[in-house]
Write an enzyme that holds these catalytic residues in place. Sequence first.
Site, PDB file in Angstrom:
ATOM      1  N   GLU A 396      -0.767  25.396  12.508  1.00  0.00           N
ATOM      2  CA  GLU A 396      -1.763  26.191  13.254  1.00  0.00           C
ATOM      3  C   GLU A 396      -1.299  26.439  14.680  1.00  0.00           C
ATOM      4  O   GLU A 396      -0.618  25.594  15.274  1.00  0.00           O
ATOM      5  CB  GLU A 396      -3.083  25.408  13.307  1.00  0.00           C
ATOM      6  CG  GLU A 396      -4.010  25.690  12.146  1.00  0.00           C
ATOM      7  CD  GLU A 396      -4.820  26.973  12.347  1.00  0.00           C
ATOM      8  OE1 GLU A 396      -4.283  27.949  12.899  1.00  0.00           O
ATOM      9  OE2 GLU A 396      -5.988  26.987  11.949  1.00  0.00           O
ATOM     10  N   ASP A 397      -1.696  27.565  15.252  1.00  0.00           N
ATOM     11  CA  ASP A 397      -1.416  27.819  16.656  1.00  0.00           C
ATOM     12  C   ASP A 397      -2.392  27.043  17.544  1.00  0.00           C
ATOM     13  O   ASP A 397      -2.006  26.293  18.428  1.00  0.00           O
ATOM     14  CB  ASP A 397      -1.471  29.324  16.970  1.00  0.00           C
ATOM     15  CG  ASP A 397      -2.706  29.997  16.363  1.00  0.00           C
ATOM     16  OD1 ASP A 397      -3.519  29.305  15.703  1.00  0.00           O
ATOM     17  OD2 ASP A 397      -2.868  31.217  16.533  1.00  0.00           O
ATOM     18  N   ASP A 400      -9.764  25.250  17.695  1.00  0.00           N
ATOM     19  CA  ASP A 400     -10.797  25.383  18.708  1.00  0.00           C
ATOM     20  C   ASP A 400     -12.059  24.672  18.200  1.00  0.00           C
ATOM     21  O   ASP A 400     -12.158  23.456  18.264  1.00  0.00           O
ATOM     22  CB  ASP A 400     -10.986  26.889  18.940  1.00  0.00           C
ATOM     23  CG  ASP A 400     -11.962  27.221  20.032  1.00  0.00           C
ATOM     24  OD1 ASP A 400     -12.153  26.410  20.928  1.00  0.00           O
ATOM     25  OD2 ASP A 400     -12.548  28.322  19.981  1.00  0.00           O
ATOM     26  N   PHE A 449      -9.296  30.234  27.967  1.00  0.00           N
ATOM     27  CA  PHE A 449      -8.711  31.125  26.974  1.00  0.00           C
ATOM     28  C   PHE A 449      -7.221  31.283  27.237  1.00  0.00           C
ATOM     29  O   PHE A 449      -6.811  31.734  28.303  1.00  0.00           O
ATOM     30  CB  PHE A 449      -9.411  32.487  27.001  1.00  0.00           C
ATOM     31  CG  PHE A 449      -9.118  33.282  25.752  1.00  0.00           C
ATOM     32  CD1 PHE A 449      -9.834  33.048  24.591  1.00  0.00           C
ATOM     33  CD2 PHE A 449      -8.097  34.224  25.743  1.00  0.00           C
ATOM     34  CE1 PHE A 449      -9.549  33.749  23.423  1.00  0.00           C
ATOM     35  CE2 PHE A 449      -7.807  34.928  24.586  1.00  0.00           C
ATOM     36  CZ  PHE A 449      -8.535  34.688  23.425  1.00  0.00           C
ATOM     37  N   ARG A 462       1.047  38.531  22.883  1.00  0.00           N
ATOM     38  CA  ARG A 462       1.699  37.626  21.924  1.00  0.00           C
ATOM     39  C   ARG A 462       3.164  37.398  22.263  1.00  0.00           C
ATOM     40  O   ARG A 462       3.728  36.367  21.944  1.00  0.00           O
ATOM     41  CB  ARG A 462       1.631  38.210  20.501  1.00  0.00           C
ATOM     42  CG  ARG A 462       0.241  38.257  19.903  1.00  0.00           C
ATOM     43  CD  ARG A 462       0.360  38.482  18.398  1.00  0.00           C
ATOM     44  NE  ARG A 462      -0.864  39.013  17.809  1.00  0.00           N
ATOM     45  CZ  ARG A 462      -1.879  38.264  17.390  1.00  0.00           C
ATOM     46  NH1 ARG A 462      -1.826  36.960  17.528  1.00  0.00           N
ATOM     47  NH2 ARG A 462      -2.940  38.819  16.844  1.00  0.00           N
TER      48      ARG A 462
HETATM   49  P1  5GP Z   1     -11.687  27.808  15.441  1.00  0.00           P
HETATM   50  O1  5GP Z   1     -12.102  28.211  14.090  1.00  0.00           O
HETATM   51  O2  5GP Z   1     -10.964  26.479  15.513  1.00  0.00           O
HETATM   52  O3  5GP Z   1     -12.814  27.854  16.438  1.00  0.00           O
HETATM   53  O4  5GP Z   1     -10.763  28.948  15.997  1.00  0.00           O
HETATM   54  C1  5GP Z   1      -9.444  29.063  15.733  1.00  0.00           C
HETATM   55  C2  5GP Z   1      -8.984  30.449  16.075  1.00  0.00           C
HETATM   56  O5  5GP Z   1      -9.635  30.984  17.230  1.00  0.00           O
HETATM   57  C3  5GP Z   1      -7.527  30.385  16.429  1.00  0.00           C
HETATM   58  O6  5GP Z   1      -6.722  30.470  15.293  1.00  0.00           O
HETATM   59  C4  5GP Z   1      -7.394  31.556  17.358  1.00  0.00           C
HETATM   60  O7  5GP Z   1      -7.183  32.720  16.631  1.00  0.00           O
HETATM   61  C5  5GP Z   1      -8.727  31.668  18.068  1.00  0.00           C
HETATM   62  N1  5GP Z   1      -8.713  31.017  19.386  1.00  0.00           N
HETATM   63  C6  5GP Z   1      -9.402  29.945  19.786  1.00  0.00           C
HETATM   64  N2  5GP Z   1      -9.157  29.634  21.066  1.00  0.00           N
HETATM   65  C7  5GP Z   1      -8.267  30.558  21.495  1.00  0.00           C
HETATM   66  C8  5GP Z   1      -7.596  30.779  22.746  1.00  0.00           C
HETATM   67  O8  5GP Z   1      -7.762  30.070  23.758  1.00  0.00           O
HETATM   68  N3  5GP Z   1      -6.752  31.826  22.807  1.00  0.00           N
HETATM   69  C9  5GP Z   1      -6.515  32.649  21.740  1.00  0.00           C
HETATM   70  N4  5GP Z   1      -5.651  33.654  21.932  1.00  0.00           N
HETATM   71  N5  5GP Z   1      -7.123  32.474  20.553  1.00  0.00           N
HETATM   72  C10 5GP Z   1      -7.980  31.429  20.432  1.00  0.00           C
END
Ligand code: 5GP
Length: 481
Positions: A396-397, A400, A449, A462
């Site tokens: 995963e990148d 959150d 963010f 990106r």
């Molecule tokens: P989760 O389901 O864990 O809340 O969200 C995961 C997804 O939200 C990540 O894969 C990403 O696409 C997006 N996301 C959450 N925080 C960030 C952030 O700080 N920057 C970016 N670019 N995407 C984020």
Amino acid sequence: MGSARGSYYSALKQITKVANSALSLRRICNSIAKSAATAVQANGCRILSLNPQKEYLITVGAYGLSDLYLKKGPLDVHKSLPDILDGKVVFIADAAKDKRVQYPQIALAQGISSILGIPVLEKGEAIGEIRIYTREPRQFSEADKSFLLSVADICAVIFERAELHQLLEQDYKANEKRRKSSRVSPLPATTLRPTSFAHPSEEDFAKLLDFYCIEWLYEPRSFPLRWEGDKIAEMFTPDFYLPELDLYVELTTLKQHLLTEKNRKLRQLRELYPEVNIRLLNKNDFLKLLAKYGYGPLGEAKVEGIDRVLYSHAKIQRRVKTLARHISRDYAGQRLVLIGILKGVVCFMADLMQNLSLPVTLDFMAISYYGGDGQVVKITRDLDSSITGQHVLMVEDIVDTGMTLNYILSHLSAHNPASLRVCTLLDKKARRLINVPLDYVGFEVPDEFVVGYGLDYKGEYRNLPFIGILHPELTKGAEPH
Ligand code: 5GP
């Protein structure tokens, strides 16, 4: 004993007086170094502060030590009397022979025998050190140590005050800037920057390095260039050292006579110290150099919309290599399926897999979000191959809230893999709603963010080779999914 007590008392009186004066941090610390060394009948003393990355020690004040000794090279906290930073008092009887001394030959050449190191602690955590040096080998009494620990406490208060002062000053400047324009705010300092620059251009250069999160040390080493008998007749002290690039930098302007002189010294330095990597740079050269190290499409020094860089390219690469080492060790002798979710993970996946010493296969999924609050996940592209009975690592990148990962993990578990683990580059723990297990984590990020290194904002950013925080103005009201 009585007279020793008397000398501690008058030294402490002098130290507290100077600590409470309006002098600069450097002058206060020079004076404290002198009082401390004199009270314990030592030949020299230096007061050191940790740099913001907590990797190197920086001299903030000194007494009785030569310039050459003070600028003998970067003082690495892991190599130079490392126990002091664990809060311990360290005694070195013979500096030339002790493995805990980073530059023993220089200590020998400078006639230093014994060293006593005292931690400067702030709420139990080391923020700096006091080091006492003697020419003759000697022991220190408990009374000496206890006196120096009190001096260290005073230093901690001085450091804290200077840091607060710096923060207030930066805040003031940032607000002033914001009032004038809506441009980016400078990097907030979280640790004392005890550097006094000789020229404004050096301060600008340091700010640029801070912006790109490139670690720097100011004038950490002097290189002797010419000797007359035993005496050094000429030395050269480059302005900066950048540890990540193992590079010394001397800043220069286009003034020809200065350039010729500096070029001459540099030629000499390269002949005498062929292992040293040094560059003479003007501002344009520096921007080109940054571009060469992957710092983006830099027409201008700063990338539009980025408030500050959180992790430099070099730092990400180091961390990815460490993660890959751990994964390779844990899966030794096995085959691994790496699964990523498009598109944010592309940079991380590419770098991670190249550093794995395992046979791996690769698969990707794509998802979209729907529902009123954008929190319901739908798979728009599923895996190409079956994962049943395979060892799977979900890459995963950023995690959150954990909603996406939780959904994907339950989807993947339904296919009965032999094992299923998660590796995420970034963990935004502060926003977690679902407690998903993370087996490998690159960095824990603040609740801001972030973009770059695959992560986007509205499809852009990106391609940045670093991870940066987007200017909050841009993301106002735009919550991540
Ligand atoms: P989760 O389901 O864990 O809340 O969200 C995961 C997804 O939200 C990540 O894969 C990403 O696409 C997006 N996301 C959450 N925080 C960030 C952030 O700080 N920057 C970016 N670019 N995407 C984020």
